[in-house]
Design an enzyme around this catalytic site. Sequence first.
Site, short mmCIF file in Angstrom:
data_model
loop_
_atom_site.label_atom_id
_atom_site.label_comp_id
_atom_site.label_asym_id
_atom_site.label_seq_id
_atom_site.Cartn_x
_atom_site.Cartn_y
_atom_site.Cartn_z
N GLN A 81 0.81 -1.21 0.00
CA GLN A 81 0.00 0.00 0.00
C GLN A 81 0.85 1.27 0.00
OE1 GLN A 81 -2.87 -1.66 3.30
NE2 GLN A 81 -3.84 0.10 2.34
N HIS A 82 0.19 2.36 -0.31
CA HIS A 82 0.68 3.73 -0.08
C HIS A 82 1.77 4.23 -1.03
CE1 HIS A 82 -1.56 3.56 3.62
NE2 HIS A 82 -0.72 2.73 4.22
N ASP A 239 -2.29 -4.80 -0.09
CA ASP A 239 -1.91 -6.10 0.47
C ASP A 239 -2.76 -6.52 1.67
OD1 ASP A 239 -0.78 -4.15 2.10
OD2 ASP A 239 1.27 -4.87 1.89
#
Length: 481
Positions: A81-82, A239
Site C-alpha cells: 500500500q501507499h 496487500d
Amino acid sequence: MSAAEGPLVVGVDTSTQSTKALVVDAATGQVVASGQAPHTVTTGAGRESDPRQWWDALCEALRQCGDAAREAAAVSIGGQQHGLVTLDERGEPVRPALLWNDVRSAPQARRLTEELGGAEFWAERTGSVPAASFTVTKWAWLAEHEPEAVRATRAVRLPHDYLTERLTGQGTTDRGDASGTGWWASQSESYDAGILAHVGLDPALLPRVVRSGEVAGTVRDSHELPFSKGTLVAAGTGDNAAAALGLGLRPGTPVMSLGTSGTVYAVSRRRPADPTGTVAGFADARGDWLPLACTLNCTLAVDRVAALLGLDREAVEPGAAVTLLPFLDGERTPDLPHASGLLHGLRHDTSAGQLLQAAYDGAVHSLLGALDLVLDEDADPSSPLLLIGGGARGTAWQQTVRRLSGRPVQVPEAKELVALGAAAQAAGLLTGEDPAAVARRWDTARGPVLEAVERDEETLARIAGVLSDAAPLLERSPQSR
C-alpha cells in the site's frame, strides 16, 4: 494441460521485497504452480524502488509457474500500500517510487493535518489522519523537494495500479488501495477534490476506481507475460485488503500480520474514523471496512537485533526486566517518525537471548496496543487471533503474541495469503461469487489453534512505562539531537 477441476486463476503479491505469483484452481483453491522474484529497496534516508523492477519480477515469477500460467482465465494483483508511483507521458517512471516505509514526509503529514482542519477533519473525511506512510504526504514531499518531478508527472499510481495498468493499458485502482492514499473520501467513496486541490494534484492524473466484482480490463496485445490476449484482469487491491480476502474474513475476526511491517485489522461494517490517528480507516476490497493499525518495525527489525547479537532468531530467553523498543525505521504506531531503537534496563547479568526476547516483546506491544481500537463492539474478545505473515510460523513470535495478548492464537496453514486473496478476487470474476466466500470455500483459514495463556501484564506495563518516560527523546527530530 493441468489436472485442475476448474479454471485456473493467477494471484500476485507485489510486496516490499519481492513479487510472488500463484496459479490456483478456482474450484478447489489448490495451488498448482508458484514463482517468486526479488526487487531492491534503497537504504539510508529514504525507501525507494524502481517500479520497472516489479514488472521484471512479475515476469520472472510467472515464468517459474510454467505452463500453468498460460492456462489462466483471470489474474489479479495485490500490492504494497501507499507507494507513490509517478509516470511520465510514455507511462515510464519519472523517478523511483516512494514506498510506504519512507518516513521523510513526516513534516508534510503534520503540516497537512494542521492546514486542513486538524485530525478530526481528516478522520471524518478520509477515515484516517495523515501519517508519513500515506501517499498524500509523499506527494506533498515531492512537490516541496523535487518540483521538477511533479511537473513531469502525467499519471499517479499505487504499486498494484502500476502492474495492473501494464497488463491492461488502463489506469485503474480499487477502493481498498485508494483508501490508503489520503485523497479518497471514505464518506462519499470518491476522490476528495478539496484535498487534491490543496496539495496541487490534478484528479485527471489519478486512476479510475473499479467496483468490487467489476472487470478492470483484459490483458492487452503487447506484453511479456504468458497470458493469452483477453485474459480477465480484476481490480486488484492493497496487500492488507487482499490478505483479508485470502482469509475469507467475517466481521469482527482479529488478524495480526507479522511481516516487514506489522499490522492488526478486522473487517467491520462500520466506517472507521479515529482522530487519534492510531487506526487507519481503510476500506476493504468488497464493500465493508478494514480498520487497521500498522507498525513500521516487525520481523525485519527483530531479525536485525538477532543479527547484531549473533543469534538465531529463535534463540530467545525469558526472565529479564529489560525493555527494547525496536524502532529502527522510526515508527508509525505509536506515531514517532524520528524515533530510533531504545534499550532500557540493561544489567551485567542480562543475556543476549533476553535482549532478543525484549525485541520481540517491544514489537508485539506496539501491535497489541492498537488491537482494542481496531475491534468494534461486535467483536468476540475470546475468538482466536489469526496470526499471519512471514513471522507467523516462528515459535518465538507465536509464544510472544500468546503471552502478551492472553488470547488463543490460530495460525492458518495457507501461505501467501495476499496472493491467495488476489486469486480469490480473480476467481470471483469467473464465478460471480464474493471473493471472501471463494476463500472460505477454499478453507484458507484452516490451521492449528494455540490455547490462551495468562496475559503478561507485568511486561506490558513495563514497556508502556518506558515508552511514556522516553517520549521526549523518541519524538526528537534528528536535527535537534
